[in-house]
Design a protein around this motif. Structure first.
Motif, PDB file in Angstrom:
ATOM      1  N   ARG A 340       0.792  -1.277   0.136  1.00 52.03           N
ATOM      2  CA  ARG A 340       0.358  -0.094   0.074  1.00 52.03           C
ATOM      3  C   ARG A 340       0.904   1.165   0.080  1.00 52.03           C
ATOM      4  O   ARG A 340       0.386   2.348  -0.181  1.00 52.03           O
ATOM      5  N   ASP A 341       2.058   1.034   0.179  1.00 50.89           N
ATOM      6  CA  ASP A 341       2.951   2.387   0.126  1.00 50.89           C
ATOM      7  C   ASP A 341       2.922   2.867  -1.209  1.00 50.89           C
ATOM      8  O   ASP A 341       3.109   2.194  -2.177  1.00 50.89           O
ATOM      9  N   PRO A 342       2.787   4.470  -1.338  1.00 48.21           N
ATOM     10  CA  PRO A 342       2.515   5.179  -2.577  1.00 48.21           C
ATOM     11  C   PRO A 342       3.862   4.847  -3.443  1.00 48.21           C
ATOM     12  O   PRO A 342       3.975   5.037  -4.501  1.00 48.21           O
ATOM     13  N   ARG A 343       4.889   4.886  -2.590  1.00 49.30           N
ATOM     14  CA  ARG A 343       6.197   4.596  -3.518  1.00 49.30           C
ATOM     15  C   ARG A 343       6.656   3.262  -4.097  1.00 49.30           C
ATOM     16  O   ARG A 343       7.249   3.198  -4.888  1.00 49.30           O
ATOM     17  N   THR A 344       5.736   2.519  -3.833  1.00 50.88           N
ATOM     18  CA  THR A 344       5.780   1.156  -4.340  1.00 50.88           C
ATOM     19  C   THR A 344       4.948   0.927  -5.748  1.00 50.88           C
ATOM     20  O   THR A 344       3.890   1.215  -5.798  1.00 50.88           O
ATOM     21  N   LYS A 345       5.699   0.850  -6.808  1.00 47.40           N
ATOM     22  CA  LYS A 345       5.193   0.787  -8.215  1.00 47.40           C
ATOM     23  C   LYS A 345       5.418  -0.420  -8.620  1.00 47.40           C
ATOM     24  O   LYS A 345       6.286  -1.011  -8.964  1.00 47.40           O
ATOM     25  N   LEU A 346       4.131  -1.132  -8.793  1.00 47.19           N
ATOM     26  CA  LEU A 346       3.982  -2.457  -9.204  1.00 47.19           C
ATOM     27  C   LEU A 346       2.952  -2.716 -10.555  1.00 47.19           C
ATOM     28  O   LEU A 346       1.654  -2.801 -10.366  1.00 47.19           O
ATOM     29  N   PRO A 347       3.395  -2.225 -11.752  1.00 50.78           N
ATOM     30  CA  PRO A 347       2.522  -2.268 -12.948  1.00 50.78           C
ATOM     31  C   PRO A 347       2.205  -3.462 -13.074  1.00 50.78           C
ATOM     32  O   PRO A 347       2.927  -4.557 -12.887  1.00 50.78           O
ATOM     33  N   GLY A 348       1.015  -3.689 -13.502  1.00 52.30           N
ATOM     34  CA  GLY A 348       0.501  -5.314 -13.806  1.00 52.30           C
ATOM     35  C   GLY A 348      -0.009  -5.968 -12.636  1.00 52.30           C
ATOM     36  O   GLY A 348      -0.076  -7.349 -12.913  1.00 52.30           O
ATOM     37  N   VAL A 349      -0.014  -5.463 -11.332  1.00 54.44           N
ATOM     38  CA  VAL A 349      -0.403  -6.183 -10.311  1.00 54.44           C
ATOM     39  C   VAL A 349      -1.798  -5.802  -9.867  1.00 54.44           C
ATOM     40  O   VAL A 349      -1.924  -4.503  -9.743  1.00 54.44           O
ATOM     41  N   VAL A 350      -2.731  -6.439  -9.384  1.00 58.30           N
ATOM     42  CA  VAL A 350      -3.911  -6.060  -8.883  1.00 58.30           C
ATOM     43  C   VAL A 350      -3.646  -5.214  -7.678  1.00 58.30           C
ATOM     44  O   VAL A 350      -2.881  -5.813  -6.864  1.00 58.30           O
ATOM     45  N   SER A 351      -4.235  -4.114  -7.490  1.00 61.64           N
ATOM     46  CA  SER A 351      -3.841  -3.249  -6.442  1.00 61.64           C
ATOM     47  C   SER A 351      -4.550  -3.660  -4.920  1.00 61.64           C
ATOM     48  O   SER A 351      -5.484  -4.302  -5.153  1.00 61.64           O
ATOM     49  N   LEU A 352      -3.773  -3.458  -3.931  1.00 60.58           N
ATOM     50  CA  LEU A 352      -4.306  -3.982  -2.628  1.00 60.58           C
ATOM     51  C   LEU A 352      -4.928  -2.364  -2.161  1.00 60.58           C
ATOM     52  O   LEU A 352      -4.609  -1.600  -1.964  1.00 60.58           O
ATOM     53  N   LEU A 353      -6.124  -2.761  -1.546  1.00 58.31           N
ATOM     54  CA  LEU A 353      -7.109  -1.600  -1.004  1.00 58.31           C
ATOM     55  C   LEU A 353      -7.155  -1.466   0.403  1.00 58.31           C
ATOM     56  O   LEU A 353      -6.986  -0.306   0.930  1.00 58.31           O
ATOM     57  N   ASP A 354      -7.172  -2.640   1.068  1.00 54.51           N
ATOM     58  CA  ASP A 354      -7.340  -2.711   2.510  1.00 54.51           C
ATOM     59  C   ASP A 354      -7.144  -3.930   3.165  1.00 54.51           C
ATOM     60  O   ASP A 354      -6.861  -5.087   2.260  1.00 54.51           O
ATOM     61  N   TYR A 355      -6.666  -4.048   4.494  1.00 52.29           N
ATOM     62  CA  TYR A 355      -6.399  -5.088   5.101  1.00 52.29           C
ATOM     63  C   TYR A 355      -6.759  -5.132   6.458  1.00 52.29           C
ATOM     64  O   TYR A 355      -6.877  -3.984   7.006  1.00 52.29           O
ATOM     65  N   PHE A 356      -7.171  -6.380   7.195  1.00 51.89           N
ATOM     66  CA  PHE A 356      -7.726  -6.146   8.830  1.00 51.89           C
ATOM     67  C   PHE A 356      -7.531  -7.563   9.161  1.00 51.89           C
ATOM     68  O   PHE A 356      -7.605  -8.536   8.362  1.00 51.89           O
ATOM     69  N   THR A 357      -7.452  -7.643  10.686  1.00 52.81           N
ATOM     70  CA  THR A 357      -7.183  -9.062  11.121  1.00 52.81           C
ATOM     71  C   THR A 357      -8.567  -9.161  12.025  1.00 52.81           C
ATOM     72  O   THR A 357      -9.171  -8.302  12.722  1.00 52.81           O
ATOM     73  N   SER A 358      -9.320 -10.341  11.957  1.00 52.60           N
ATOM     74  CA  SER A 358     -10.229 -10.905  12.782  1.00 52.60           C
ATOM     75  C   SER A 358     -10.089 -11.781  13.879  1.00 52.60           C
ATOM     76  O   SER A 358      -9.350 -12.878  13.334  1.00 52.60           O
ATOM     77  N   ASN A 359     -10.338 -11.900  14.967  1.00 58.74           N
ATOM     78  CA  ASN A 359     -10.215 -12.765  16.157  1.00 58.74           C
ATOM     79  C   ASN A 359      -8.865 -13.107  16.086  1.00 58.74           C
ATOM     80  O   ASN A 359      -8.375 -14.363  16.090  1.00 58.74           O
ATOM     81  N   PRO A 360      -8.000 -12.094  16.310  1.00 57.61           N
ATOM     82  CA  PRO A 360      -6.606 -12.614  16.572  1.00 57.61           C
ATOM     83  C   PRO A 360      -6.091 -13.331  17.758  1.00 57.61           C
ATOM     84  O   PRO A 360      -5.127 -14.066  17.789  1.00 57.61           O
ATOM     85  N   GLY A 361      -6.944 -13.486  18.894  1.00 56.38           N
ATOM     86  CA  GLY A 361      -6.710 -14.167  19.940  1.00 56.38           C
ATOM     87  C   GLY A 361      -7.080 -15.542  20.125  1.00 56.38           C
ATOM     88  O   GLY A 361      -6.923 -16.495  20.761  1.00 56.38           O
ATOM     89  N   ASP A 362      -8.087 -15.959  18.904  1.00 58.85           N
ATOM     90  CA  ASP A 362      -8.610 -17.321  19.048  1.00 58.85           C
ATOM     91  C   ASP A 362      -7.523 -18.318  18.407  1.00 58.85           C
ATOM     92  O   ASP A 362      -6.399 -17.910  17.904  1.00 58.85           O
ATOM     93  N   GLN A 363      -7.956 -19.670  18.200  1.00 63.42           N
ATOM     94  CA  GLN A 363      -7.239 -20.516  17.740  1.00 63.42           C
ATOM     95  C   GLN A 363      -6.934 -20.640  16.381  1.00 63.42           C
ATOM     96  O   GLN A 363      -5.981 -21.237  15.462  1.00 63.42           O
ATOM     97  N   THR A 364      -8.126 -20.208  15.693  1.00 65.37           N
ATOM     98  CA  THR A 364      -8.195 -19.872  14.160  1.00 65.37           C
ATOM     99  C   THR A 364      -8.193 -18.773  13.639  1.00 65.37           C
ATOM    100  O   THR A 364      -9.352 -17.919  13.392  1.00 65.37           O
ATOM    101  N   PRO A 365      -7.333 -17.558  14.122  1.00 65.00           N
ATOM    102  CA  PRO A 365      -7.493 -16.134  13.262  1.00 65.00           C
ATOM    103  C   PRO A 365      -7.637 -16.176  11.888  1.00 65.00           C
ATOM    104  O   PRO A 365      -7.175 -17.070  11.315  1.00 65.00           O
TER     105      PRO A 365
END
Length: 569
Positions: A340-365
């Motif tokens: 997601r860094d604006p300085r990272t230029k990756l032409p021809g690669v699908v762009s990443l918009l967001d990310y998040f973690t769910s249930n980080p403390g569980d056995q299957t996060p």
């Protein structure tokens, strides 16, 4: 009523004497005149109000004095009075104005805060309404897909699996299209039989059945000539029927494969969630359709309710047997930040918009990533439907893939060769993009190989089903080697072969001491530069980098190609 004493005249009316009350102004035009005929003086008003008694009469002033108050003079008078008051006590006036402003601003601030407090609630209601509409639309799409499967089953027939979870042992029965093909094949067989029988009669100088024996030589020659022309006409008709038969068989095979994938996708999607999909990240991302599915990864076609844009949602579940869950989650978050860094230029690669973690403390996060939705189809599917690509199209696609490899290498990323196969490269109107999820290596479990299903044109399929098999030694070499660019370049060569010849390469073991070589067919005909580049890319022993491939005459601009040819001579 009786007249007042002030308005009563004397009986004589000549002397003009009359009684009047002090301060009374006669209302008549000439009734209040004296004996001499002069106008009586106006009543005396208090000092400072109205017009002075010595001023000449004015009809406007008269109307004003009789009942109407002048607006303009009064306003100026008030302003002057307020100015005088402010001049007398300026500090008090300033304090009063400040107090008044503060008092007036408090209700406006309360109203503004009330509006700001209402807006999020209204926005949530609009988001909820939009989510409900999108879920309804997705349910309609799934229902239409089921109806389409039922209609196509009547035309293409029914299938049944002879082996468990295997598409190779699939058998098809019935179908209107298959019945028409059988009739067409029987007609072709009858016509060929008639032509063969007629040729035997003509070669033996015998008349066909139904001919007349008592015929002259000229009549027999004419009959033979007509039979030859009839055979020629039937042969042409047979060729047309055979071409139609070949086209219909190919179309039936492709349509049945699409129907099979669509049926499997609906089955997998219904088993996963028969009703609406659950929402994620505080109901911001609303999943609509299931696109990919494996043992640990789910991919949805989703919608971002905040930005009102479609997106691709990937959900990765870390299983309970994974010991380093926290380290993997941290590494995945760091890789996402780099993407997601604006300085990272990756032409021809699908762009990443967001990310998040769910249930980080569980056995299957779970770790979720949101990507740009690229509405394309795999190159493998496009080739199967439309045939091989031209040499110009292949050249443009290869240049895009080399640009992807160059960008990944310059930014410190790596990519496996299997992610550059035609089953995983997305094509849309000549533009090719690589799946960006393949760059998140910390989320991939390399110890196990899971079978995954990928949706392509409303169907889920296994991308490894029709891919070129590779030996375990080659996979081990790729996993242990740091020179990923060489393996990626060779994968580009395999994709280039499939796009030109519309089939997978077939290595031939000509020498047991050497690596298998891939022969290049002569049909369709390609240029010599393209053939040379393809031979270098398919050579397993060659280690080619991006600069070597970019400077090749097939991929270089015309000017540099001419200079390279002159230097070579």
């Amino acid at each position: 009523p009786p007249a007042s004493p002030a308005r009563s005249r004397s009986p004589s009316g000549g002397d003009g004497t009359h009684e009047k009350e002090e301060g009374f102004a006669p209302a008549g035009g000439g009734q209040g005149r004296s004996a001499s005929g002069d106008r009586p003086p106006p009543p005396q008003l208090p000092a400072g109000h109205g017009r002075q008694t010595s001023d000449p009469p004015d009809p406007i002033v008269k109307r004003t004095n009789t009942g109407r108050k002048p607006k303009r003079p009064r306003r100026e008078e008030n302003v002057n009075n307020s100015d005088d008051d402010a001049a007398v006590d300026g500090n008090a006036g300033a304090e009063g104005m400040n107090e008044g402003t503060a008092t007036a601003s408090e209700p406006s601030m309360k109203r503004a805060n009330t509006r700001l407090a209402v807006r999020p609630g209204m926005l949530d209601l609009s988001q909820q309404a939009l989510a409900n509409a999108l879920r309804s639309q997705a349910a309609i799409e799934r229902r239409e897909a089921r109806d389409f499967v039922r209609r196509e089953t009547r035309r293409l027939g029914r299938f049944r699996r002879t082996l468990l979870n295997s598409d190779e042992g699939m058998q098809w029965d019935g179908g209107e299209e298959a019945l028409f093909i059988e009739k067409l094949r029987a007609r072709i067989s009858d016509q060929r039989g008639f032509v063969d029988k007629s040729r035997k009669c003509l070669n033996g100088k015998k008349l066909p059945e139904g001919g007349t024996v008592n015929m002259s030589q000229d009549e027999m020659d004419d009959e033979f000539w007509e039979q030859r022309e009839l055979c020629t006409s039937k042969l042409e008709a047979v060729k047309r029927d055979e071409a139609e038969l070949k086209e219909r068989e190919s179309k039936l095979r492709n349509d049945r494969e699409d129907l099979l994938r669509l049926s499997r996708s609906l089955e997998v999607e219904d088993n996963h969630s028969f009703g609406p999909m659950p929402s994620f990240q505080n109901s911001r991302y609303q999943p609509l359709r299931l696109l990919t599915k494996s043992q640990t990864t789910l991919g949805y076609r989703a919608f971002d309710l905040v930005t009102s844009k479609p997106c691709l949602l990937k959900i990765v579940t870390l299983e309970a047997h994974v010991s380093d869950k926290e380290e993997r989650l941290k590494a995945a978050a760091a890789q996402c930040e780099r993407l997601r860094d604006p300085r990272t230029k990756l032409p021809g690669v699908v762009s990443l918009l967001d990310y998040f973690t769910s249930n980080p403390g569980d056995q299957t996060p779970t770790f979720a990533t949101v990507w740009e939705l690229f509405e394309g189809e795999p190159i493998e599917t496009y080739l199967r439907r439309h045939g091989a690509l031209s040499e110009k199209e292949v050249k443009a696609i290869v240049l895009q893939l080399l640009s992807v490899i160059r960008g990944l290498e310059s930014n410190g990323f790596s990519l496996k060769a299997q992610d550059l196969r035609t089953s995983r490269l997305l094509l849309r109107v000549g533009e090719v993009k690589v799946n960006g999820f393949a760059l998140l290596t910390s989320l991939h479990d390399t110890r196990k190989k899971f079978r995954s299903l990928v949706r392509s044109s409303s169907s889920l399929h296994d991308p490894e089903a029709n891919s070129v098999p590779r030996g375990d030694s080659q996979e081990a070499d790729e996993d242990s080697s740091d020179d990923w660019v060489s393996f990626a370049s060779r994968a580009v060569g395999w994709a280039m072969y499939e796009m030109i010849f519309n089939k997978s390469p077939e290595p031939v073991d000509s020498d047991p001491l050497q690596a298998p070589q891939v022969p290049i067919p002569d049909v369709p005909k390609i240029s010599q530069e393209c053939r040379e580049l393809l031979a270098k890319l398919l050579n397993r022993d060659s280690r080619l980098g991006v600069p070597d491939l970019s400077n090749h005459p097939f991929l270089s601009p015309p000017g540099s190609r001419a200079s390279a040819g002159g230097a070579r001579r």
